[in-house]
Design a protein around this motif. Structure first.
Motif, PDB file in Angstrom:
ATOM      1  N   GLY A 245     123.776  73.745  36.998  1.00  0.00           N
ATOM      2  CA  GLY A 245     122.749  72.518  37.360  1.00  0.00           C
ATOM      3  C   GLY A 245     121.592  72.431  36.677  1.00  0.00           C
ATOM      4  O   GLY A 245     121.403  73.175  35.669  1.00  0.00           O
ATOM      5  N   ILE A 246     120.582  71.829  37.153  1.00  0.00           N
ATOM      6  CA  ILE A 246     119.344  71.827  36.587  1.00  0.00           C
ATOM      7  C   ILE A 246     118.192  71.459  37.873  1.00  0.00           C
ATOM      8  O   ILE A 246     117.263  70.682  38.071  1.00  0.00           O
ATOM      9  N   MET A 247     118.496  72.449  38.953  1.00  0.00           N
ATOM     10  CA  MET A 247     117.525  72.590  40.168  1.00  0.00           C
ATOM     11  C   MET A 247     116.479  73.520  39.971  1.00  0.00           C
ATOM     12  O   MET A 247     116.252  74.472  38.979  1.00  0.00           O
ATOM     13  N   ASP A 248     115.484  73.373  40.914  1.00  0.00           N
ATOM     14  CA  ASP A 248     114.350  74.256  40.864  1.00  0.00           C
ATOM     15  C   ASP A 248     114.330  75.413  41.823  1.00  0.00           C
ATOM     16  O   ASP A 248     113.456  76.264  42.001  1.00  0.00           O
ATOM     17  N   GLU A 249     115.564  75.697  42.335  1.00  0.00           N
ATOM     18  CA  GLU A 249     115.687  76.704  43.094  1.00  0.00           C
ATOM     19  C   GLU A 249     117.126  77.143  43.297  1.00  0.00           C
ATOM     20  O   GLU A 249     118.013  76.731  42.791  1.00  0.00           O
ATOM     21  N   PRO A 250     117.673  78.102  44.161  1.00  0.00           N
ATOM     22  CA  PRO A 250     118.866  79.113  43.754  1.00  0.00           C
ATOM     23  C   PRO A 250     119.878  78.602  44.778  1.00  0.00           C
ATOM     24  O   PRO A 250     120.978  79.460  45.079  1.00  0.00           O
ATOM     25  N   GLY A 251     119.810  77.491  45.428  1.00  0.00           N
ATOM     26  CA  GLY A 251     120.637  77.052  46.459  1.00  0.00           C
ATOM     27  C   GLY A 251     122.058  77.229  46.111  1.00  0.00           C
ATOM     28  O   GLY A 251     122.947  77.976  46.601  1.00  0.00           O
ATOM     29  N   MET A 265     121.895  79.103  36.039  1.00  0.00           N
ATOM     30  CA  MET A 265     120.722  78.543  36.643  1.00  0.00           C
ATOM     31  C   MET A 265     119.900  77.825  35.535  1.00  0.00           C
ATOM     32  O   MET A 265     120.051  77.741  34.406  1.00  0.00           O
ATOM     33  N   TRP A 266     118.583  77.289  36.151  1.00  0.00           N
ATOM     34  CA  TRP A 266     117.608  76.868  35.193  1.00  0.00           C
ATOM     35  C   TRP A 266     116.333  77.296  35.553  1.00  0.00           C
ATOM     36  O   TRP A 266     116.079  77.926  36.705  1.00  0.00           O
ATOM     37  N   ASN A 267     115.357  77.284  34.684  1.00  0.00           N
ATOM     38  CA  ASN A 267     114.028  77.427  34.951  1.00  0.00           C
ATOM     39  C   ASN A 267     113.523  79.020  34.838  1.00  0.00           C
ATOM     40  O   ASN A 267     112.842  79.411  33.919  1.00  0.00           O
ATOM     41  N   THR A 268     113.997  79.824  35.565  1.00  0.00           N
ATOM     42  CA  THR A 268     113.784  81.167  35.684  1.00  0.00           C
ATOM     43  C   THR A 268     114.859  82.012  35.939  1.00  0.00           C
ATOM     44  O   THR A 268     115.991  81.593  36.084  1.00  0.00           O
TER      45      THR A 268
END
Length: 384
Positions: A245-251, A265-268
């Motif tokens: 996905g392209i989310m800001d958290e690890p749900g 994941m995305w971002n970090t």
């Protein structure tokens, strides 16, 4: 560093996205492309760049406008690391920031406040369109930068990351690791950055597994742990055994960990939230880029330009998770090395979800075209 807190609601929807990633993320780089690849897309929009006077470091104020909280662990956290790098590189310079700026007239007010406070450089870490452009037009001696922007003026430039290449590489791993041939994708909104991410994952997967499909669910937010968890659960229950996905958290990573499936994941680097499920992440790192831009503003050499930050120099895949088989990692990394050497995997024939030919055989989608992607490729559902 000073933080101003804007009035009004906190933001749950946001930008279309970007970055500068760790070049050491998983292996040596092969003849990487330039750090900043100038985009010809905005060339016709670019006004004559203004020459802004140099500034003494002790007199400088740089303001950052964020789309989410700096503690989100994702997009805004990555930008905040860039802010901290600026502070470390220029200890006499002052920085201010505002978190969770809404996409409304409040954004204009906050950007105007930055100028009123004496900021000589304003960096918006998301696309704020006319909300920032109206302010930049009225402050010609201030340098403005907009992440994921699309217009360039004499003192307003934009920058973005070519995240689609890292997504393609991770997609190869997804195509080789899925047993159901169903990849799930948790997205925010049906916008170009989401299309580019989802399409790249599936094209990468289908390059090694033609039977792979991708089902997307849009949750109308960039940071909504509950909604992302619900979407990940729904995708898993529908047979998807690889979530991305392209989310800001690890749900949805937590969902994958609980259900014994895989996730990217995305971002970090988020592997701590699902160490057995974690495959990799599209990682962002703005530190070097922000330091470079601030240095240019201090020296009086900064110019408003459009730029892409490239694979290995702005965005990359994270190091592989501990449960990724070495042979799968090697096959994915072989493509990463080809891309770093100049190969573009986004080449025809490419059809859309309705079966229409969009990219003819022999044609290649360049970064400008991918940046504006607004249709799902064949095999992607849930975004159109």
């Amino acid at each position: 560093m000073t933080m101003y807190r804007p009035r009004g609601r906190l933001l749950t929807s946001r930008r279309q996205v970007l970055g500068l990633a760790a070049g050491t993320a998983g292996g040596a780089l092969l003849r990487p492309p330039p750090l900043l690849a100038q985009s010809p897309m905005a060339g016709s929009l670019r006004a004559q760049p203004r020459r802004l006077a140099p500034i003494a470091e002790s007199d400088a104020l740089v303001a950052f406008g964020h789309t989410g909280p700096v503690t989100d662990g994702g997009w805004t956290t990555a930008h905040d690391r860039g802010v901290r790098a600026v502070r470390q590189a220029f200890p006499r310079l002052r920085t201010v920031y505002v978190e969770s700026i809404p996409y409304s007239a409040d954004a204009t007010r906050i950007f105007r406040q930055f100028v009123a406070e004496g900021a000589q450089m304003v960096i918006a870490t998301s696309n704020y369109g006319d909300f920032i452009r109206d302010v930049s037009d009225r402050a010609p001696d201030v340098a403005f930068m907009e992440c994921d922007g699309h217009g360039v003026s004499g003192n307003l430039g934009w920058y973005y990351i070519t995240h689609w290449y890292a997504s393609y590489v991770i997609g190869i791993a997804a195509g080789l690791m899925t047993r159901t041939n169903k990849i799930g994708f948790v997205g925010s909104f049906p916008i170009p950055s989401v299309y580019a991410g989802a399409n790249a994952v599936l094209l990468g997967a289908r390059s090694v597994n033609p039977a792979a499909t991708l089902q997307a669910i849009s949750i109308n937010a960039w940071f909504d742990p509950q909604a992302a968890t619900q979407a990940g659960t729904a995708l898993a229950e529908n047979g998807c055994d690889f979530l991305c996905g392209i989310m800001d958290e690890p749900g949805y990573l937590r969902v994958a960990q609980q259900r014994g499936i895989k996730a990217a994941m995305w971002n970090t680097d988020m592997r701590q939230y699902g160490p057995d499920a974690y495959v990799s992440s599209v990682v962002l790192d703005f530190r070097a880029y922000y330091v470079r831009q601030v240095a240019a503003r201090l020296a009086g050499t900064w110019q408003a330009q459009p730029h892409f930050l490239t694979l290995g120099h702005g965005v990359d895949r994270d190091s592989w998770g501990r449960t990724v088989p070495p042979d799968i990692a090697a096959r994915a990394d072989a493509m990463r090395e080809r891309i770093l050497a100049g190969y573009n995997p986004f080449r025809g024939p490419i059809r859309d979800a309705a079966g229409r030919l969009r990219v003819p055989d022999g044609a290649v989608m360049d970064d400008d075209r991918i940046y504006q992607w607004d249709w799902p490729v064949e095999g992607v559902s849930g975004l159109d």
